[in-house]
Write an enzyme that holds these catalytic residues in place. Structure first.
Site, PDB file in Angstrom:
ATOM      1  N   ARG A  93       0.886  -1.182   0.000  1.00 31.48           N
ATOM      2  CA  ARG A  93       0.000   0.000   0.000  1.00 31.48           C
ATOM      3  C   ARG A  93       0.910   1.215   0.000  1.00 31.48           C
ATOM      4  NH1 ARG A  93      -5.283   1.412   3.582  1.00 31.48           N
ATOM      5  NH2 ARG A  93      -6.065  -0.037   2.006  1.00 31.48           N
ATOM      6  N   HIS A 114      -7.591   0.868  -6.287  1.00 28.59           N
ATOM      7  CA  HIS A 114      -7.701  -0.049  -5.140  1.00 28.59           C
ATOM      8  C   HIS A 114      -8.377  -1.343  -5.612  1.00 28.59           C
ATOM      9  CE1 HIS A 114      -7.730  -1.451  -1.174  1.00 28.59           C
ATOM     10  NE2 HIS A 114      -8.584  -0.639  -0.587  1.00 28.59           N
ATOM     11  N   GLN A 168     -10.119  -4.078  -3.224  1.00 30.88           N
ATOM     12  CA  GLN A 168     -11.419  -3.670  -2.692  1.00 30.88           C
ATOM     13  C   GLN A 168     -12.538  -4.010  -3.677  1.00 30.88           C
ATOM     14  OE1 GLN A 168     -12.264  -2.103   0.388  1.00 30.88           O
ATOM     15  NE2 GLN A 168     -14.223  -2.850  -0.389  1.00 30.88           N
ATOM     16  N   ASP A 194     -18.210   6.585  -0.742  1.00 35.17           N
ATOM     17  CA  ASP A 194     -16.877   6.486  -0.124  1.00 35.17           C
ATOM     18  C   ASP A 194     -16.584   7.825   0.541  1.00 35.17           C
ATOM     19  OD1 ASP A 194     -14.428   5.512   0.671  1.00 35.17           O
ATOM     20  OD2 ASP A 194     -13.529   5.466  -1.327  1.00 35.17           O
ATOM     21  N   CYS A 229     -16.650   1.036   1.163  1.00 31.56           N
ATOM     22  CA  CYS A 229     -15.464   0.200   1.430  1.00 31.56           C
ATOM     23  C   CYS A 229     -14.955   0.368   2.853  1.00 31.56           C
ATOM     24  CB  CYS A 229     -14.369   0.507   0.415  1.00 31.56           C
ATOM     25  SG  CYS A 229     -13.641   2.147   0.574  1.00 31.56           S
ATOM     26  N   ARG A 268     -13.094  -8.950   1.729  1.00 31.03           N
ATOM     27  CA  ARG A 268     -11.701  -8.589   1.454  1.00 31.03           C
ATOM     28  C   ARG A 268     -10.814  -9.801   1.734  1.00 31.03           C
ATOM     29  NH1 ARG A 268      -9.964  -3.342   1.654  1.00 31.03           N
ATOM     30  NH2 ARG A 268      -8.036  -4.294   0.892  1.00 31.03           N
TER      31      ARG A 268
HETATM   32  N1   CP Z   1     -11.191  -0.295   2.565  1.00 29.46           N
HETATM   33  C1   CP Z   1      -9.912  -0.319   2.988  1.00 29.46           C
HETATM   34  O1   CP Z   1      -8.968  -0.471   2.210  1.00 29.46           O
HETATM   35  O2   CP Z   1      -9.761  -0.209   4.337  1.00 29.46           O
HETATM   36  P1   CP Z   1      -8.387   0.066   5.095  1.00 29.46           P
HETATM   37  O3   CP Z   1      -7.898   1.442   4.671  1.00 29.46           O
HETATM   38  O4   CP Z   1      -8.747   0.020   6.558  1.00 29.46           O
HETATM   39  O5   CP Z   1      -7.394  -0.986   4.716  1.00 29.46           O
END
Ligand code: CP
Length: 308
Positions: free
Chosen positions: A107, A134, A137, A225, A266, A294
């Site tokens: 990430r 992403h 997700q 979101d 998400c 996830r």
């Molecule tokens: N939706 C998501 O990626 O959550 P986090 O940022 O908590 O990993």
């Protein structure tokens, strides 16, 4: 080398196989304690590096638990703890990590960082979110929709709010899985034109609609979101809130969609900003199934990357 860098970099048939495998793996361990091993332990003997240059709850925990359930081991690394955060190049980091681990999940901020990691790593790299996309997700989102409503192909998905990185992966998924996609939000926060053009080229109906009530007509899924993403400056907060307030997903907006339209987010959410608690906790909300998936979707992605 099979990386998982973006929805549009993975062939549609392989994305479909990942979703189907995720569902099969979820069913196979239904009801078991979460710390128990999967029967086949496909990641036995594998070491997985989980690199986080940004905060995370879901991605961090779901990857960690997923690797352990499949019999592998994890190493959690933060950008600041590594030499990566002190000037070591991405390329050198990739080459070094490849001598220790079998798979890298990252990430990070800039997409170029992820792409450079993938270019120089001798092991598969998975995108755990960049400022631009992403994909993990959205794989979980497609899986969740299909669990509740059957095939997503031909359905109408509406994204309300900011055309951010998660939205970009949803637009890519429209092209790959064949669903109609409508973005509703202020023009200044539209998803990148390139994502929209590519999905349209794949033959799906992608539209940009400023009126949120018109946008959700006939919707099978409404998605919200956060209005200020991790990479957005906090100084833009008030301006964004003013721009996005008309696009809040509330009961009135959900009532304008199909009566059985699902609601997704998400997470993390800012309750009663981008979506009301009434919608988030309402009968059509599947936000916690989405979070659970996830885990299952990413387990299938890891198996796909490692060919196990
Ligand atoms: N939706 C998501 O990626 O959550 P986090 O940022 O908590 O990993």
């Amino acid at each position: 080398m099979t990386h998982f860098l973006d929805i549009n970099k993975t062939p549609a048939a392989e994305l479909r196989a990942i979703i189907d495998n995720a569902r099969a793996m979820k069913d196979a361990r239904a009801g078991r304690p979460k710390g128990t091993l999967d029967d086949d332990c496909p990641l036995a003997g594998h070491m997985v590096a989980l690199i986080f240059e940004k905060p995370s709850t879901r991605t961090r925990v779901s990857f960690d638990v997923g690797v352990r359930q499949m019999g592998g081991q994890t190493m959690l690394l933060s950008g600041t703890d590594m030499q990566l955060g002190h000037g070591e190049t991405i390329a050198d980091t990739a080459r070094v990590l490849s001598r220790y681990v079998d798979l890298i999940m990252m990430r990070t901020f800039e997409e170029d960082t992820l792409l450079e990691m993938a270019e120089y790593a001798d092991v598969p790299v998975i995108n755990g979110l960049t400022n631009r996309t992403h994909p993990c997700q959205i794989m979980a989102d497609v899986m969740t929709f299909e669990e509740h409503r059957g095939p997503i192909k031909g359905k109408k998905v509406v994204w309300a709010g900011d055309g951010n990185n998660v939205c970009a992966s949803m637009v890519q998924a429209a092209g790959r899985f064949g669903f109609d996609f409508t973005f509703t939000g202020p023009q200044i926060l539209d998803p990148e034109a390139g994502f929209v053009g590519e999905a349209r080229k794949a033959g799906v109906n992608v539209s940009l609609e400023r009126d949120p009530f018109k946008a959700v007509e006939g919707a099978d899924l409404v998605v919200a979101d956060t209005w200020v993403s991790m990479h957005d400056s906090q100084s833009s907060r008030e301006r964004r809130h003013n721009q996005l307030r008309p696009y809040q997903v509330n009961s009135a907006l959900m009532e304008a969609a199909n009566s059985d339209a699902l609601f997704m987010h998400c997470l993390p959410a800012h309750r009663d900003e981008e979506a009301t608690s009434e919608v988030m906790d309402g009968p059509n909300s599947v936000i916690f199934d989405e979070a659970e998936n996830r885990l299952h979707a990413q387990k299938a992605i890891m198996r796909y990357c490692l060919g196990v």
